[in-house]
Design a protein around this motif. Sequence first.
Motif, short mmCIF file in Angstrom:
data_model
loop_
_atom_site.label_atom_id
_atom_site.label_comp_id
_atom_site.label_asym_id
_atom_site.label_seq_id
_atom_site.Cartn_x
_atom_site.Cartn_y
_atom_site.Cartn_z
N ALA A 1 -7.29 -0.18 4.85
CA ALA A 1 -6.07 -0.45 5.61
C ALA A 1 -6.07 0.33 6.92
CB ALA A 1 -4.85 -0.09 4.78
N LEU A 2 -6.49 1.57 6.86
CA LEU A 2 -6.46 2.40 8.06
C LEU A 2 -7.51 1.96 9.07
CD1 LEU A 2 -5.79 5.93 6.52
CD2 LEU A 2 -4.19 4.21 7.34
N ALA B 1 -5.76 -1.00 17.18
CA ALA B 1 -5.25 -0.13 18.23
C ALA B 1 -6.34 0.27 19.22
CB ALA B 1 -4.63 1.12 17.62
N GLY B 2 -7.57 -0.18 18.97
CA GLY B 2 -8.67 0.14 19.87
C GLY B 2 -9.18 1.56 19.72
N PHE B 3 -8.90 2.17 18.59
CA PHE B 3 -9.37 3.53 18.35
C PHE B 3 -10.75 3.52 17.69
CE2 PHE B 3 -6.16 7.07 18.79
CZ PHE B 3 -5.34 6.37 19.65
N ALA B 4 -11.56 4.52 18.03
CA ALA B 4 -12.89 4.65 17.44
C ALA B 4 -12.98 5.98 16.69
CB ALA B 4 -13.96 4.60 18.54
N ASP B 5 -13.98 6.08 15.82
CA ASP B 5 -14.25 7.34 15.09
C ASP B 5 -13.01 7.85 14.38
OD1 ASP B 5 -16.80 7.28 16.27
OD2 ASP B 5 -16.04 8.33 18.04
N VAL B 6 -12.33 6.99 13.67
CA VAL B 6 -11.07 7.40 13.09
C VAL B 6 -11.26 8.03 11.71
CG1 VAL B 6 -8.89 6.58 12.16
CG2 VAL B 6 -9.68 5.77 14.36
N ARG B 7 -10.63 9.15 11.54
CA ARG B 7 -10.56 9.76 10.22
C ARG B 7 -9.09 9.88 9.86
NH1 ARG B 7 -11.09 13.94 13.86
NH2 ARG B 7 -9.78 15.76 13.42
N HIS B 8 -8.78 10.17 8.62
CA HIS B 8 -7.38 10.29 8.28
C HIS B 8 -7.05 11.64 7.67
CE1 HIS B 8 -8.80 8.74 4.28
NE2 HIS B 8 -7.92 9.61 3.86
N ARG B 9 -5.80 11.92 7.68
CA ARG B 9 -5.30 13.19 7.18
C ARG B 9 -4.05 12.87 6.38
NH1 ARG B 9 -3.04 17.30 11.63
NH2 ARG B 9 -1.23 15.96 11.56
N LEU B 10 -4.12 13.11 5.09
CA LEU B 10 -3.00 12.80 4.22
C LEU B 10 -2.58 14.07 3.51
CD1 LEU B 10 -1.11 10.95 2.59
CD2 LEU B 10 -3.02 10.44 1.09
N ILE C 1 -6.01 -0.90 10.97
CA ILE C 1 -5.01 -0.41 11.92
C ILE C 1 -5.69 0.21 13.14
CG2 ILE C 1 -3.27 1.39 12.27
CD1 ILE C 1 -2.35 0.88 9.40
N ALA C 2 -6.71 1.03 12.88
CA ALA C 2 -7.41 1.71 13.97
C ALA C 2 -8.09 0.71 14.89
CB ALA C 2 -8.42 2.70 13.40
N LEU D 1 0.83 -1.20 0.00
CA LEU D 1 0.00 0.00 0.00
C LEU D 1 0.87 1.25 0.00
CD1 LEU D 1 -2.75 1.32 0.11
CD2 LEU D 1 -2.75 1.04 2.59
N LEU E 1 -6.92 2.63 0.97
CA LEU E 1 -6.34 3.33 2.10
C LEU E 1 -7.29 3.25 3.29
CD1 LEU E 1 -3.82 4.96 2.68
CD2 LEU E 1 -5.02 7.01 1.93
N ARG F 1 2.59 12.94 4.59
CA ARG F 1 2.28 12.86 6.01
C ARG F 1 0.89 12.27 6.11
NH1 ARG F 1 1.64 18.54 9.05
NH2 ARG F 1 -0.40 18.51 8.10
N LEU F 2 0.81 11.08 6.64
CA LEU F 2 -0.48 10.41 6.76
C LEU F 2 -0.74 10.11 8.22
CD1 LEU F 2 -2.93 8.85 5.71
CD2 LEU F 2 -1.43 6.90 5.29
N ASP F 3 -1.75 10.72 8.77
CA ASP F 3 -2.05 10.54 10.18
C ASP F 3 -3.47 10.03 10.36
OD1 ASP F 3 0.43 11.64 11.01
OD2 ASP F 3 -0.38 13.63 10.61
N LEU F 4 -3.66 9.29 11.43
CA LEU F 4 -5.01 8.86 11.81
C LEU F 4 -5.39 9.61 13.07
CD1 LEU F 4 -3.56 6.28 10.42
CD2 LEU F 4 -5.64 5.14 11.14
N ILE F 5 -6.57 10.18 13.06
CA ILE F 5 -7.06 10.91 14.22
C ILE F 5 -8.35 10.26 14.68
CG2 ILE F 5 -7.79 13.13 15.14
CD1 ILE F 5 -6.25 13.36 11.83
N GLY F 6 -8.41 9.89 15.96
CA GLY F 6 -9.62 9.25 16.45
C GLY F 6 -9.73 9.38 17.95
N THR F 7 -10.47 8.48 18.58
CA THR F 7 -10.64 8.47 20.01
C THR F 7 -10.06 7.18 20.55
OG1 THR F 7 -12.76 9.60 19.65
CG2 THR F 7 -12.32 8.78 21.86
N CYS F 8 -9.09 7.29 21.45
CA CYS F 8 -8.44 6.09 21.96
C CYS F 8 -9.38 5.35 22.90
CB CYS F 8 -7.13 6.45 22.66
SG CYS F 8 -7.32 7.14 24.31
N ALA F 9 -9.08 4.10 23.15
CA ALA F 9 -9.97 3.23 23.93
C ALA F 9 -10.29 3.83 25.30
CB ALA F 9 -9.35 1.85 24.07
#
Lengths: 157, 157
Positions: free
Chosen positions: B120-121, B128-137, B124-125, A113, B117, A136-144
């Motif tokens: 895949a994301l 990692a136990g993350f919820a409501d994940v959005r991405h920023r590329l 990954i999310a 990918l 993408l 720059r690829l970031d994931l933004i969310g709410t951690c557990a």
Amino acid sequence: MIGSARSIHDEAAVRLHGTGQRYTEQRRRLIEILSRAGSPMSIPEILRCRRGLPQSSVYRNLADLETAGVVRRIVTDEEFGRYELNEDLTGHHHHLFCAVCGRTSDVRLGPHLEEQLDAALDTIAREAGFADVRHRLDLIGTCADCARRFEPTDATG
Amino acid sequence: MIGSARSIHDEAAVRLHGTGQRYTEQRRRLIEILSRAGSPMSIPEILRCRRGLPQSSVYRNLADLETAGVVRRIVTDEEFGRYELNEDLTGHHHHLFCAVCGRTSDVRLGPHLEEQLDAALDTIAREAGFADVRHRLDLIGTCADCARRFEPTDATG
DNA sequence: CTTCCTGCAAAAGTTTTGCATTAAC
DNA sequence: GTTAATGCAAAACTTTTGCAGGAAG
């Protein structure tokens, strides 16, 4: 990712000397902190975990380390920046950060990918006339933890 | 991307009213500026292009518009933030910005790559136990103008 | 012994807030 | 008429800088 024949400290020293700078005790401590953390740290966090480091020196040293190519400053949605070891020391990766508490961790995409993405982004960059493009690829969310705290699964509050 | 039966201004008004806020003349102007710009604008830029808007009101109004879901604040490598219309009004996109001059423009990936993408994301999310994940590329590079200015093709300097 | 680093304090930068006035509904 | 928005000034915030003293090579 650089070969592991050299330690991270030796590598930092070499790069600093390359820009006419010295590898002092404080800079060594900063590298040690970032290296142990394994994920980007904010300057407030660094100051909190190591009392006795004056903030102006920390800002200055991290800026110098960035100039020497040892660390990298990244921006999140928070009000302050974060620092991590440079990617050629740790390998290319992306960030997963919690929009609630700011917790940040590293994640990696599969090589397939990542290659596709690189090819697509190179095309876009070329068409726009941009040079030296990185992504720059970031994931933004709410951690557990934050999800549990603010959105409990039952309604007992 | 929202249906175009409603104008961007009507939509903004509806969303603001939903959070108990009003669609005033100054907020309308901000939406108009962001809408015409077509790419993220910094607050200094907004203040420069429209004299007479007090900066505290601009900061406050953009924050309110963000709360109402009309605009979005994004971060680049610059020292200040930038604002753009929310993605559900303009469609999902990414940013290409010049590390030298700060110029920012919107770019879009093909739907196929975007889907891969996302898949895949999401994996990954979830891991990692993350919820409501959005991405920023984002793409960061040197725009054609800055490349010409600092790295001329011939050596006459 | 020359150059760079340190640490304090003060400044610079963006962003937020207090408060009296004005405008929107 | 009640509630929210405005605009000015001042504060809060991260980050940068000036400068005298100290350490590194």
